[in-house]
Design a protein around this motif. Structure first.
Motif, short mmCIF file in Angstrom:
data_model
loop_
_atom_site.label_atom_id
_atom_site.label_comp_id
_atom_site.label_asym_id
_atom_site.label_seq_id
_atom_site.Cartn_x
_atom_site.Cartn_y
_atom_site.Cartn_z
N SER A 133 0.85 -1.20 0.00
CA SER A 133 0.00 0.00 0.00
C SER A 133 0.88 1.24 0.00
O SER A 133 2.04 1.21 0.41
N ILE A 134 0.31 2.35 -0.45
CA ILE A 134 1.02 3.63 -0.50
C ILE A 134 0.52 4.49 0.66
O ILE A 134 -0.68 4.73 0.78
N LEU A 135 1.45 4.95 1.49
CA LEU A 135 1.11 5.78 2.63
C LEU A 135 1.53 7.22 2.34
O LEU A 135 2.70 7.49 2.06
N VAL A 136 0.56 8.14 2.39
CA VAL A 136 0.81 9.54 2.06
C VAL A 136 0.72 10.39 3.33
O VAL A 136 -0.33 10.41 3.98
N MET A 137 1.81 11.05 3.66
CA MET A 137 1.90 11.96 4.81
C MET A 137 1.46 11.30 6.12
O MET A 137 1.03 11.97 7.05
N GLY A 138 1.56 9.99 6.18
CA GLY A 138 1.18 9.27 7.39
C GLY A 138 -0.30 9.35 7.70
O GLY A 138 -0.74 8.96 8.77
N GLN A 139 -1.10 9.87 6.74
CA GLN A 139 -2.52 10.12 7.00
C GLN A 139 -3.46 9.37 6.06
O GLN A 139 -4.57 9.02 6.44
N VAL A 140 -2.99 9.15 4.83
CA VAL A 140 -3.86 8.54 3.82
C VAL A 140 -3.16 7.31 3.26
O VAL A 140 -1.97 7.34 2.95
N ILE A 141 -3.91 6.22 3.15
CA ILE A 141 -3.34 4.98 2.61
C ILE A 141 -4.11 4.58 1.35
O ILE A 141 -5.34 4.72 1.28
N ILE A 142 -3.36 4.15 0.35
CA ILE A 142 -3.96 3.70 -0.92
C ILE A 142 -3.62 2.23 -1.09
O ILE A 142 -2.45 1.86 -1.23
N SER A 143 -4.64 1.40 -1.06
CA SER A 143 -4.44 -0.05 -1.14
C SER A 143 -4.65 -0.54 -2.57
O SER A 143 -5.32 0.12 -3.36
N PRO A 144 -4.09 -1.72 -2.90
CA PRO A 144 -4.36 -2.31 -4.22
C PRO A 144 -5.85 -2.52 -4.39
O PRO A 144 -6.54 -2.80 -3.40
N PRO A 145 -6.41 -2.36 -5.58
CA PRO A 145 -5.74 -2.12 -6.86
C PRO A 145 -5.52 -0.63 -7.19
O PRO A 145 -5.46 -0.26 -8.36
N TYR A 146 -5.43 0.22 -6.16
CA TYR A 146 -5.01 1.63 -6.31
C TYR A 146 -6.02 2.50 -7.07
O TYR A 146 -5.64 3.44 -7.75
N GLN A 147 -7.30 2.17 -6.93
CA GLN A 147 -8.34 2.99 -7.53
C GLN A 147 -8.79 4.05 -6.52
O GLN A 147 -8.40 4.00 -5.35
N ILE A 148 -9.62 4.99 -6.95
CA ILE A 148 -10.03 6.09 -6.06
C ILE A 148 -10.79 5.57 -4.84
O ILE A 148 -10.69 6.13 -3.75
N GLU A 149 -11.53 4.44 -5.00
CA GLU A 149 -12.27 3.90 -3.86
C GLU A 149 -11.35 3.20 -2.85
O GLU A 149 -11.77 2.86 -1.75
N ASN A 150 -10.08 2.99 -3.24
CA ASN A 150 -9.11 2.37 -2.34
C ASN A 150 -8.32 3.40 -1.54
O ASN A 150 -7.39 3.05 -0.80
N VAL A 151 -8.68 4.69 -1.69
CA VAL A 151 -8.01 5.76 -0.94
C VAL A 151 -8.77 5.98 0.36
O VAL A 151 -9.93 6.37 0.37
N LYS A 152 -8.12 5.69 1.48
CA LYS A 152 -8.77 5.77 2.80
C LYS A 152 -7.90 6.56 3.76
O LYS A 152 -6.69 6.66 3.60
#
Length: 202
Positions: A133-152
């Motif tokens: 998963s991609i962690l952005v600023m320690g606040q937002v995580i993007i899980s596979p398959p990396y679509q907009i609905e996977n941004v939490k």
């Protein structure tokens, strides 16, 4: 061949006659006596006052060099001191980032995930891998398959910033739109041409 054992002062104006019988005149920007290379700056051939033509002249192929105006020899300007600590930290950060990218690839991150990671890194510095998963600023995580609905929102991350989540969603949405445009431009969605075959009469 011109005699090149002399030294040309920076700022002098010289004229060189090349082996093609062409005269080049300009201000000396640099001179390397070891390789007989003279760098000249002359007014732009396109007539623009804000630009210049730069000529790199190999004196081995010059028949004559004439000094039109000699510049007074002046000491070279002192170079700014380097902040070695800052450079070292930047190098370490870059190496760590490359290492995380390699680890992500070895963990089975898809090519689309790798591309998205690099896309986000263009605008945000604090981006790292958390497994696949991609962690952005320690606040937002993007899980596979990396679509907009996977941004939490990362619940156990840093203190929440209400602007981070929507901004990251916009970045992900823009990334997928760009990828779709690339696919269209590469002709993957082009309408196939179907030829109608008529029976041949006997």
């Amino acid at each position: 061949m011109a005699e090149s054992n002399e030294c040309f002062n920076i700022g002098s104006t010289v004229t060189c006659k090349t082996c093609f019988n062409e005269d080049l005149q300009g201000e000396v920007l640099a001179f390397d006596p070891h390789v007989k290379l003279l760098t000249l700056k002359s007014p732009s051939s396109n007539g623009r006052s804000a630009t210049y033509d730069i000529h790199m002249v190999n004196l081995s192929y010059v028949s004559q060099v004439t000094v039109m105006r000699e510049a007074a020899g002046s000491p070279l300007p002192s170079l700014p001191s380097l902040n070695l600590s800052k450079l070292s930290n930047r190098a370490k950060k870059s190496i760590d980032e490359k290492q995380r990218l390699i680890e992500a690839m070895q963990s089975g991150v898809s090519p689309i995930g790798q591309k998205l990671f690099l896309h986000i890194r263009k605008t945000m510095e604090e981006v790292k891998w958390a497994g696949v998963s991609i962690l952005v600023m320690g606040q937002v995580i993007i899980s596979p398959p990396y679509q907009i609905e996977n941004v939490k929102e990362q619940k156990e991350g840093k203190e929440s910033n209400s602007k981070t989540l929507p901004y990251v969603k916009k970045l992900v949405d823009k990334f997928h739109q760009d990828q779709q445009s690339l696919s269209l431009n590469n002709g993957t969605s082009a309408t196939p041409v179907v030829a109608e075959v008529q029976p041949v009469s006997q």
